[in-house]
Enzyme design. Structure first.
Site, PDB file in Angstrom:
ATOM      1  N   ASN A 210       0.861  -1.095  -0.050  1.00 52.29           N
ATOM      2  CA  ASN A 210       0.058   0.026   0.051  1.00 52.29           C
ATOM      3  C   ASN A 210       0.723   1.402  -0.055  1.00 52.29           C
ATOM      4  OD1 ASN A 210       0.304   1.019   2.779  1.00 52.29           O
ATOM      5  ND2 ASN A 210      -0.520  -1.017   3.314  1.00 52.29           N
ATOM      6  N   ASP A 279      -4.912  -6.180   5.184  1.00 57.38           N
ATOM      7  CA  ASP A 279      -6.060  -7.055   5.997  1.00 57.38           C
ATOM      8  C   ASP A 279      -5.882  -8.479   5.286  1.00 57.38           C
ATOM      9  OD1 ASP A 279      -7.227  -5.268   7.595  1.00 57.38           O
ATOM     10  OD2 ASP A 279      -8.161  -4.052   6.068  1.00 57.38           O
ATOM     11  N   LYS A 289       9.087 -17.252  -9.529  1.00 56.71           N
ATOM     12  CA  LYS A 289       8.394 -16.124 -10.273  1.00 56.71           C
ATOM     13  C   LYS A 289       7.274 -16.596 -10.970  1.00 56.71           C
ATOM     14  CE  LYS A 289       9.194 -12.437 -13.245  1.00 56.71           C
ATOM     15  NZ  LYS A 289      10.175 -11.896 -14.475  1.00 56.71           N
TER      16      LYS A 289
END
Ligand code: PMT
Length: 399
Positions: A210, A279, A289
């Site tokens: 974020n 969350d 990957k």
């Protein structure tokens, strides 16, 4: 020993008629044990002679950038010496220059060059004080963390009656004392602060993250350490430097943050959770990957622990402070989190607002308390907001 004993204060005196009262301020500061340096502007010297300060307060007085140097860069020496720069009286001119970052004499240059907090006692004619430009400058300074001792009301030298008088010297000295008392208000306390965002790995090269940079939490940690607390900072990834005197524990994911916070919880007096915790995390982390293919990629996410909720459940003596990052219904959502997570107070920011929330140096918040009280604060520097949060916390810890 009072709060001023041994404190290094630079007293700036500017050119207002109230400059004569600064002599008593200097004398009181000296009597209270402060280590004092005085800087006078040219205007101030028209009202009071530098010798007066030298004699009354036994303090070195700087009057110009260009005199015989006692130090090769005297303004830097004064800027570094200061634990507090107190300007009394502060004229409208000084306030405007400080707000604009103008450095054209010894005082304004020291103000620009110092990291010490600024405490200003404005004094001027009422119209000048109330003028939108002065108020805008005051707002700019307070948003950067400066403290203002509001001018008193009464008879002014110009014959008018209104706001603009320099407060009494005793009051100015009390404000300086209160500043230093605040700096010791968390001595002996252990405070856990979390900051920055978590990263939830998808594969060895990608993660869900974020926009939190850690600035808010780092300001809180730095200020708590300045106020004497022992600070543990549990931090998500960020390029920010560890604040002085802070013990930092680096984590990446929400689960790592959970483990670090829970391990420290029993031994702390308070937790301030400024971190933006994910969350959800990817249900699986690929060992290698993930290669792209033609079709769509669907990710399954699973719930992370709610760290603050857990702390609320296990709470004994600790004060718990949460942050709420919202983009709508800020008050309702924040109050809901306050109750659900069993917090003492929550600092709510609307992260959709310009100059608030993620990344920026400022924030605009409301604070909601468990007893139902609420406060709205103006847009201000995150450093200044950290001070407000810690004032509230220190008050609760004292009780
Ligand atoms: O870091 P900056 O760039 O300076 O930005 C600052 C900030 C916007 C990140 C900060 O001001 C802020 O709002 N932090 C809280 C972000 C957040 O996760 O808010 P929330 O409303 O989702 O969570 C509420 C509270 O529960 C927070 O204290 C959070 O740390 C905590 N929480 C949330 C989820 C979770 N799984 N565990 C938690 O402990």
């Amino acid at each position: 020993m009072g709060a001023l004993a041994g404190r290094r204060i630079v007293l700036g005196v500017t050119g207002g008629i109230a400059a004569y009262k600064a002599v008593e301020v200097a004398s009181r500061l000296k009597k209270a044990g402060a280590e004092l340096r005085v800087i006078m502007t040219r205007g101030a010297q028209s009202f009071v002679a530098p010798l007066t300060f030298r004699e009354v307060a036994d303090a070195p007085v700087a009057t110009t950038m260009w005199g015989e140097p006692q130090h090769h860069v005297a303004h830097i020496a004064l800027a570094e010496f200061a634990e507090l720069v107190l300007i009394a009286p502060a004229t409208a001119n000084l306030i405007a220059k400080a707000a604009a970052g103008i450095a054209d004499d010894m005082l304004t240059t020291t103000v620009l060059a110092t990291r010490a907090p600024l405490l200003l006692a404005p004094a001027m004619n009422t119209v000048m004080w109330e003028s939108p430009v002065t108020q805008e400058n005051i707002h700019r300074l307070t948003a950067r963390g400066a403290q203002i001792i509001p001018p008193a009301e009464g008879f002014l030298a110009c014959g008018a009656v209104g706001a603009g008088r320099l407060p009494e010297p005793a009051e100015i000295v009390r404000a300086a004392e209160a500043h230093f008392a605040r700096t010791q208000s968390l001595t002996g306390r252990r405070i856990l602060v979390t900051a920055a965002g978590t990263e939830e790995p998808l594969d060895p090269v990608r993660y869900l993250g974020n926009r939190s940079t850690g600035r808010m939490g780092y300001e809180v940690a730095a200020e708590a350490a300045r106020r004497g607390a022992e600070v543990i900072l549990v931090s998500g990834p960020t390029p920010l430097a560890t604040p002085a005197g802070v013990q930092r524990v680096d984590v990446r994911s929400a689960r790592e943050m959970y483990a670090a916070v829970l391990a420290a919880y029993d031994g702390v007096d308070a937790v301030i959770k400024a971190a933006a915790v994910a969350d959800y995390r990817p249900a699986e982390t690929a060992e290698h990957k993930i290669k792209k293919s033609d079709g769509e990629l669907t990710l399954t996410l699973t719930r992370n622990p709610d760290i603050l909720y857990e702390l609320g459940q296990k709470k004994r003596h600790q004060i718990l402070v949460g942050f709420a990052a919202e983009t709508q219904n800020v008050a309702d959502y924040a109050r809901g989190k306050l109750t659900k997570k069993n917090l003492d107070f929550i600092v709510a920011n609307n992260v959709a607002e310009e100059n608030a929330g993620f990344g920026v140096a400022t924030n605009h918040v409301q604070i909601f308390y468990a007893d139902g009280r609420a406060e709205e604060h103006p847009l201000m520097a995150k450093a200044a907001l950290a001070g407000i949060i810690l004032d509230r916390l220190a008050g609760m810890l004292r009780k």
